[in-house]
Design a protein around this motif. Structure first.
Motif, short mmCIF file in Angstrom:
data_model
loop_
_atom_site.label_atom_id
_atom_site.label_comp_id
_atom_site.label_asym_id
_atom_site.label_seq_id
_atom_site.Cartn_x
_atom_site.Cartn_y
_atom_site.Cartn_z
N LEU A 198 0.80 -1.22 0.00
CA LEU A 198 0.00 0.00 0.00
C LEU A 198 0.84 1.27 0.00
O LEU A 198 0.30 2.36 0.15
N GLN A 199 2.14 1.13 -0.15
CA GLN A 199 3.02 2.29 -0.09
C GLN A 199 2.63 3.38 -1.10
O GLN A 199 2.59 4.55 -0.74
N ARG A 215 -0.32 5.23 0.31
CA ARG A 215 0.05 6.06 1.46
C ARG A 215 0.77 7.32 0.99
O ARG A 215 0.56 8.42 1.53
N THR A 216 1.61 7.18 -0.02
CA THR A 216 2.32 8.34 -0.56
C THR A 216 1.34 9.31 -1.20
O THR A 216 1.44 10.53 -1.01
N LEU A 217 0.38 8.77 -1.95
CA LEU A 217 -0.64 9.63 -2.55
C LEU A 217 -1.42 10.39 -1.48
O LEU A 217 -1.66 11.59 -1.60
N HIS A 219 -1.29 7.51 -13.73
CA HIS A 219 -0.42 7.09 -14.83
C HIS A 219 0.45 5.91 -14.45
O HIS A 219 0.75 5.06 -15.28
N THR A 220 0.88 5.83 -13.20
CA THR A 220 1.83 4.80 -12.78
C THR A 220 1.21 3.73 -11.90
O THR A 220 1.94 2.92 -11.34
N ARG A 221 -0.09 3.69 -11.78
CA ARG A 221 -0.75 2.76 -10.85
C ARG A 221 -0.32 1.31 -11.06
O ARG A 221 -0.03 0.60 -10.12
N HIS A 269 6.79 3.59 -8.77
CA HIS A 269 5.89 4.74 -8.75
C HIS A 269 6.69 6.02 -8.75
O HIS A 269 7.73 6.13 -8.11
N SER A 270 6.19 7.02 -9.45
CA SER A 270 6.91 8.28 -9.65
C SER A 270 6.60 9.34 -8.61
O SER A 270 7.09 10.44 -8.70
N LEU A 271 5.76 9.02 -7.63
CA LEU A 271 5.38 10.03 -6.65
C LEU A 271 6.54 10.47 -5.77
O LEU A 271 6.51 11.53 -5.19
#
Length: 102
Positions: free
Chosen positions: A8-9, A12-14, A66-68, A73-75
């Protein structure tokens, strides 16, 4: 040796990015309210902060969508972090200006 579980990282970042954006939106609303009827500068700063904050929310959501499905992940990319840190610093300076000129 086990590999780290991404689990879930990304979500959580989102959520962390969205909390940051909500805080910036609240600052923009407060700047806008503090300048209503008395200061064109504060009103302008409030509009700028609101616009940038909503842009931050939209950009983070777009990167996540876009990266789901991707493995990486690009976040958390350096560029995204630098833009967010700069935005938070800019809003802090606007808030400081509003407090000093009160």
């Amino acid at each position: 040796m086990s590999t780290p579980d991404s689990g879930l990282q990304p979500e959580r970042t989102l959520l962390a990015w969205r909390r940051t954006s909500l805080g910036l939106i609240a600052n923009g609303i407060l700047l806008l309210a503090s300048g209503h009827g008395s200061s064109d500068v504060r009103t302008g700063l409030g509009i700028v902060v609101l616009t940038l904050s909503l842009g931050c929310w939209a950009a983070v959501s777009a990167v996540y969508r876009h990266t789901r499905g991707a493995a990486v992940h690009s976040l958390g990319q350096d560029r995204v972090l630098r833009v967010a840190a700069g935005l938070v610093l800019l809003v802090g300076l606007f808030d400081l200006y509003a407090v000093v000129t009160r």
